[in-house]
Design an enzyme around this catalytic site. Sequence first.
Site, PDB file in Angstrom:
ATOM      1  N   ASP A 124       0.908  -1.234   0.040  1.00  0.00           N
ATOM      2  CA  ASP A 124       0.072  -0.173  -0.002  1.00  0.00           C
ATOM      3  C   ASP A 124       0.799   1.105   0.062  1.00  0.00           C
ATOM      4  O   ASP A 124       2.035   1.261   0.446  1.00  0.00           O
ATOM      5  CB  ASP A 124      -0.995   0.047   1.251  1.00  0.00           C
ATOM      6  CG  ASP A 124      -1.900  -1.206   1.530  1.00  0.00           C
ATOM      7  OD1 ASP A 124      -2.095  -1.772   0.341  1.00  0.00           O
ATOM      8  OD2 ASP A 124      -2.312  -1.539   2.247  1.00  0.00           O
TER       9      ASP A 124
HETATM   10  N1  URA Z   1      -1.302  -6.042   3.819  1.00  0.00           N
HETATM   11  C1  URA Z   1      -1.806  -4.723   3.941  1.00  0.00           C
HETATM   12  O1  URA Z   1      -2.669  -4.493   4.478  1.00  0.00           O
HETATM   13  N2  URA Z   1      -0.990  -3.854   3.473  1.00  0.00           N
HETATM   14  C2  URA Z   1       0.175  -3.849   2.468  1.00  0.00           C
HETATM   15  O2  URA Z   1       0.690  -3.242   1.840  1.00  0.00           O
HETATM   16  C3  URA Z   1       0.405  -5.352   2.582  1.00  0.00           C
HETATM   17  C4  URA Z   1      -0.087  -6.250   3.035  1.00  0.00           C
END
Ligand code: URA
Length: 238
Positions: free
Chosen positions: A102
Amino acid sequence: MRLDQFLANAGLGSRSQVKEYLKQMRIKVDGVTTKDYGYKVNENNQVIECDGKTIEYKKYRYYMLNKPDGYITATEDKTDATVMDLLDIPNKKDFFPVGRLDKDTEGLLIITNDGEFLHNVLSPKKHVSKTYYARINGMIEYQHIGRFKEGIVLDDGYKCLPSKLEIVTSAEISEIKLIIYEGKFHQVKRMFEAMGMKVVYLKRVAMGKLELYGNLKLGEFRELSMEDIGKVKEIIIK
Ligand code: URA
């Protein structure tokens, strides 16, 4: 293959950089200095040297990036900076991130030009493990370990594979490590949301046996050593 393409693919520099090397008479093919960047070479049976050192041909390269907050995991984006903006590598347009973090997640991201590797790592059948460090708004207690082991049910009803929760500190803001074996959208955040808690900081610290280099600062990247490429391959559990 054209000589300038060979040199750029081998990681010597961009096409324009390698043309400079050729002009500077630093490149030899089978012992003969050449300036001809369009010269056709056979990477399998010709010896190509730069400054007297033989160049190994590498079709595929793998980089580890320590992704900072604020970058989108994509090759391009109309509005935001992408992880590719952090890389200064030859032939960058052929490279892509392996999986997605993310925008606000930090940590280990592999960038490669090896499409088969990408496919294998992301394949739901391979169950490549991913280890995250997180800070959670809420008190994580021993009983939560069992719930992760059983398989957390997400907001859309999906039951996650068993995962391994390790409590680092238990407080109002707890610290944990979590190993998951799949990669659903926002998975870690949603797993904690399913328990009424919020992830306030998330960082990926390992993929399979490959751990984020301790000396790699946020935003920095490094080409993976031969040994680590081995570990990268090992993370594909067949
Ligand atoms: N899980 C999440 O919620 N975000 C990420 O970036 C990676 C795994």
